[in-house]
Motif scaffolding. Structure first.
Motif, PDB file in Angstrom:
ATOM      1  N   ALA A   1       0.787  -1.214  -0.035  1.00  0.00           N
ATOM      2  CA  ALA A   1      -0.151   0.056   0.214  1.00  0.00           C
ATOM      3  C   ALA A   1       0.912   1.289   0.030  1.00  0.00           C
ATOM      4  N   ARG A   2       1.964   1.303   0.841  1.00  0.00           N
ATOM      5  CA  ARG A   2       2.806   2.429   0.913  1.00  0.00           C
ATOM      6  C   ARG A   2       3.418   2.641  -0.323  1.00  0.00           C
TER       7      ARG A   2
ATOM      8  N   GLU B   1       2.192   1.646  -3.531  1.00  0.00           N
ATOM      9  CA  GLU B   1       1.417   1.880  -4.541  1.00  0.00           C
ATOM     10  C   GLU B   1       1.054   3.642  -4.171  1.00  0.00           C
TER      11      GLU B   1
END
Length: 84
Positions: A69-70, A72
């Motif tokens: 997530a980080r 992305e």
């Protein structure tokens, strides 16, 4: 996987010869690194995906969801930047 909005994609300058209609994301090949296939099979799948499609999605890699997530978010921020 990084998904860009249409406006973000239009900011990326590509030579006219390279520009063509983007295939649907559902058609992006998947290379599973943890599905029990041997390394050689995964490597062949990656090569075939690059030759036939140009990109591929990697699964079974073991990278934690929070880290993905980080990455992305950082990629989305990068591609949202204005070109000089």
């Amino acid at each position: 996987m990084v998904v860009l909005a249409k406006g973000e994609l239009e900011q990326i300058a590509l030579p006219a010869a390279v520009q063509k209609a983007a295939p649907p994301l559902a058609d992006v090949p998947e290379v599973d690194l943890g599905g029990g296939a041997c390394r050689a099979d995964a490597a062949r799948a990656g090569v075939a995906a690059c030759e036939g499609h140009g990109v591929f999605k990697v699964t079974g890699h073991g990278v934690p969801a929070g880290r993905l997530a980080r990455v992305e978010a950082a990629a989305a921020a990068f591609f949202a930047m204005a070109q000089p």
